[in-house]
Design an enzyme around this catalytic site. Structure first.
Site, short mmCIF file in Angstrom:
data_model
loop_
_atom_site.label_atom_id
_atom_site.label_comp_id
_atom_site.label_asym_id
_atom_site.label_seq_id
_atom_site.Cartn_x
_atom_site.Cartn_y
_atom_site.Cartn_z
N THR A 208 -8.41 -1.68 14.57
CA THR A 208 -9.55 -2.13 15.39
C THR A 208 -9.29 -1.75 16.85
O THR A 208 -10.18 -1.21 17.53
CB THR A 208 -9.75 -3.66 15.24
OG1 THR A 208 -10.02 -3.94 13.87
CG2 THR A 208 -10.90 -4.15 16.10
N ASN B 278 -14.77 2.90 3.75
CA ASN B 278 -14.02 1.76 3.22
C ASN B 278 -14.77 0.95 2.18
O ASN B 278 -14.19 0.08 1.55
CB ASN B 278 -13.61 0.82 4.37
CG ASN B 278 -14.79 0.41 5.22
OD1 ASN B 278 -15.51 1.25 5.75
ND2 ASN B 278 -15.01 -0.88 5.36
N GLN C 158 -8.69 4.42 5.81
CA GLN C 158 -8.74 4.35 4.34
C GLN C 158 -8.29 5.64 3.68
O GLN C 158 -8.10 5.69 2.47
CB GLN C 158 -10.16 4.00 3.88
CG GLN C 158 -10.63 2.63 4.34
CD GLN C 158 -9.99 1.47 3.58
OE1 GLN C 158 -9.36 1.64 2.54
NE2 GLN C 158 -10.13 0.26 4.13
N ALA D 299 -1.43 -0.11 9.55
CA ALA D 299 -0.25 -0.25 8.67
C ALA D 299 -0.56 -1.08 7.42
O ALA D 299 -0.11 -0.76 6.33
CB ALA D 299 0.90 -0.89 9.45
N HIS D 300 -1.38 -2.15 7.59
CA HIS D 300 -1.51 -3.09 6.46
C HIS D 300 -2.35 -2.56 5.30
O HIS D 300 -2.42 -3.18 4.25
CB HIS D 300 -2.00 -4.46 6.94
CG HIS D 300 -3.46 -4.55 7.29
ND1 HIS D 300 -4.39 -5.00 6.38
CD2 HIS D 300 -4.14 -4.28 8.42
CE1 HIS D 300 -5.58 -5.01 6.97
NE2 HIS D 300 -5.46 -4.58 8.20
N THR E 68 4.40 -4.96 25.63
CA THR E 68 5.71 -4.77 25.00
C THR E 68 5.53 -4.43 23.52
O THR E 68 4.81 -5.13 22.81
CB THR E 68 6.57 -6.05 25.14
OG1 THR E 68 6.66 -6.35 26.53
CG2 THR E 68 7.95 -5.87 24.56
N CYS F 67 -14.52 -7.92 6.22
CA CYS F 67 -15.04 -8.47 7.50
C CYS F 67 -16.39 -9.14 7.30
O CYS F 67 -16.74 -10.05 8.02
CB CYS F 67 -15.21 -7.37 8.53
SG CYS F 67 -13.90 -6.19 8.55
N1 PLP Z 1 -11.35 0.92 10.00
C1 PLP Z 1 -11.48 0.85 8.67
C2 PLP Z 1 -12.15 1.96 7.93
C3 PLP Z 1 -11.00 -0.26 7.98
O1 PLP Z 1 -11.15 -0.34 6.65
C4 PLP Z 1 -10.38 -1.30 8.71
C5 PLP Z 1 -9.90 -2.52 8.03
O2 PLP Z 1 -10.66 -3.33 7.56
C6 PLP Z 1 -10.28 -1.18 10.11
C7 PLP Z 1 -10.77 -0.05 10.70
C8 PLP Z 1 -9.63 -2.25 10.94
O3 PLP Z 1 -8.23 -2.22 10.77
P1 PLP Z 1 -7.30 -3.41 11.29
O4 PLP Z 1 -7.40 -4.49 10.28
O5 PLP Z 1 -5.92 -2.79 11.36
O6 PLP Z 1 -7.78 -3.81 12.64
#
Ligand code: PLP
Length: 391
Positions: A77, A164, A192, A213-214, A250, A341
Site C-alpha cells: 500500500t 488480485n 499478486q 512480503a505477506h 528506521t 479489503c
Molecule cells: N496491491 C495488491 C494487488 C494487493 O493484492 C494488495 C494486498 O491486498 C496490496 C496492493 C496491498 O498490499 P499490503 O497489504 O502489503 O499493503
C-alpha cells in the site's frame, strides 16, 4: 476441525525460510544485530550488513539491475502510494522545467487494487487529473487501449501486473513500452504476480513496481518499491533520509530479512507451484461451473497462462458472497468474495463491475486462491463442500 485455507491472495502463512531468517532477530538476547542500521558503531554496522544483504537478494529475486533500485517500505500500500504520488509530482516538475506542455494526467485501470485506485482523490487535490484506460471483459488492458488513453499531458501510467480478484495477467512489457513512447512514466503493482509468474522488472522496462512480503510467505507490514535507477521520485515521507532519501524511517531489519527470504523462496518455487496449481485451477473451474447458476467471472481456457495459476473466481446467482463465505467457514474452508479489503462491504467488487458483470450476479462472487500447502485432496474436499453449500 481441520481447516483448509484457500484465501492465499489475501495473505499467506509465514514460510519456513522467512520464519527461520527472522527468528534470530526477534529472540531477546540473541546474537543477531538489533542495532539501528544507520548507526556508525559495530552493532549498527552489523544490522546494516544484514539490511544490505537482504537488498541484494531482493534485487536478484526481482531481476533488477542494482540493489539500490530496491526501496523497503511498510507494505505494498505504501509502495503504491509512494509511486503514484511520488512519480507524478516528480514527473510533473520535470515537465515544467523542460518548458514543454505540463504533464499532469495520471492514467490507471479500473481494476487496480484500492491502494492504487484510492490515490485518485489525493492526486486530484494535488492538481492532477486521473484518466481510466478501458479493459476487456476478462480484465485485459491492451496496448491499443493504452495508446488511446495517452496524450502529451500524461505523466504516469499505473497498471497492475496481475489482478488480485480474477487473476488476469497484463502484458506489462508492451504496456511500459507504449507509456514510454508517449513520454510517460510507468508503474506496475506486481504484488499478486510474484511467485506465480516471472517478474523480471528490468526486462519489463518499468520505472517502478510494488511488492508485498505477506503475499508470498513473508511477514506482514513489509513491502518493496522497485525504482529503476535514475527515475525521479518525490518521497512521501520526510525524516532521517533512510533508503537513499526515498523512504525515511528506521528500517525494520527483521521484517526485511524475512521478506528477502520469502521472495527468494517464492521465486525458486514458482515453476513447480504454477504447474501444480494451474491443473487444480482448471479442475476447480470445470467442477464449480458445471453447476446450475454458477458462472466464471472471467473465461479461463484450460492451461491458460493469461490468468494467474492459483486463483479461481466464480459468481453464484441468487446467493450473497458473505452468506457463502460463512457457510464455507462452518465447514472448515477459508475463501473470500473478492479482495479482503472490501469483504465487509455489500457492494459488488469494483473489479467485477469493471468487467461488466451485472450487480446482482457480482454480489455472489467467490474467490478461491491456493497456496504452497494446497493439495489435490483440499480441492476435492472443497468441490464437495461447494455442492453441499449450494444445495
Ligand atoms: N496491491 C495488491 C494487488 C494487493 O493484492 C494488495 C494486498 O491486498 C496490496 C496492493 C496491498 O498490499 P499490503 O497489504 O502489503 O499493503
Amino acid at each position: 476441525m481441520e481447516r483448509v485455507y484457500l484465501d492465499n491472495a489475501a495473505t499467506t502463512p509465514l514460510c519456513d525460510a522467512a520464519a527461520h531468517a527472522m527468528e534470530a532477530f526477534l529472540r531477546p538476547g540473541c546474537e543477531a544485530p538489533f542495532g539501528n542500521a544507520n548507526s556508525l558503531h559495530s552493532i549498527g554496522r552489523d544490522a546494516f550488513m544484514a539490511l544490505e544483504d537482504a537488498r541484494m537478494r531482493v534485487c536478484r529475486a526481482l531481476q533488477a539491475q542494482r540493489p539500490d533500485e530496491i526501496i523497503f517500505t511498510s507494505g505494498a500500500t505504501e509502495a503504491d502510494n509512494a509511486a503514484l504520488i511520488g512519480l507524478s509530482l516528480a514527473g510533473r516538475e520535470k515537465s515544467r522545467r523542460n518548458g514543454g506542455r505540463e504533464r499532469a494526467t495520471v492514467v490507471m485501470s479500473r481494476i487496480e487494487h484500492d491502494a492504487v485506485l484510492h490515490t485518485e482523490r489525493m492526486l486530484r487535490e494535488l492538481g492532477f487529473s486521473v484518466r481510466f484506460v478501458r479493459n476487456s471483459a476478462s480484465g485485459r488492458i491492451s496496448p491499443d487501449a493504452l495508446r488511446e488513453a495517452l496524450d502529451e499531458t500524461v505523466v504516469l501510467v499505473s497498471i497492475m501486473a496481475a489482478n488480485n480478484e480474477v487473476g488476469t495477467v497484463e502484458p506489462i512489457e508492451e504496456l511500459a513500452r507504449v507509456a514510454h513512447a508517449g513520454g510517460a512514466l510507468f508503474h506496475t503493482d506486481a504484488v499478486q504476480a510474484l511467485g506465480k509468474i516471472d517478474v523480471p522488472v528490468r526486462a519489463w522496462g518499468v520505472d517502478a513496481a510494488s511488492f508485498s512480503a505477506h503475499k508470498v510467505g513473508g511477514p506482514k507490514g513489509v513491502g518493496v518499491l522497485y525504482l529503476r535507477a535514475g527515475t525521479p521520485l518525490s518521497p512521501l515521507m520526510a525524516g532521517g533520509g533512510q533508503e537513499r532519501g526515498m523512504r525515511s524511517g528506521t528500517q525494520n531489519v527483521a521484517g526485511i530479512v524475512g521478506c528477502a527470504a520469502a521472495f527468494e523462496h517464492a521465486v525458486s518455487e514458482q515453476r513447480a507451484f504454477a504447474a501444480r496449481t494451474r491443473a487444480l485451477r482448471d479442475e476447480l473451474y470445470a467442477s464449480l461451473c458445471a453447476r446450475r447458476g454458477v458462472v466464471p467471472s472471467v473465461s479461463v481456457p484450460r492451461g491458460s497462462e493469461d490468468f494467474l495459476p492459483h486463483m479461481v473466481n466464480v459468481c453464484v446467482r441468487g446467493v450473497e458472497s458473505q452468506t457463502m463465505i460463512l457457510q464455507f467457514d462452518l465447514k472448515g474452508f477459508c475463501v473470500s468474495g473478492g479482495s479482503a479489503c472490501s469483504s465487509n462491504s455489500l457492494d459488488p467488487s469494483h473489479v467485477l463491475s469493471a468487467l461488466g458483470i451485472e450487480r446482482n450476479l457480482a454480489q455472489g462472487s467467490l474467490r478461491i486462491s491456493m497456496g504452497q500447502d494446497t493439495t489435490p485432496n483440499d480441492i476435492e474436499a472443497f468441490i464437495r463442500a461447494f455442492a453441499e453449500v449450494l444445495a
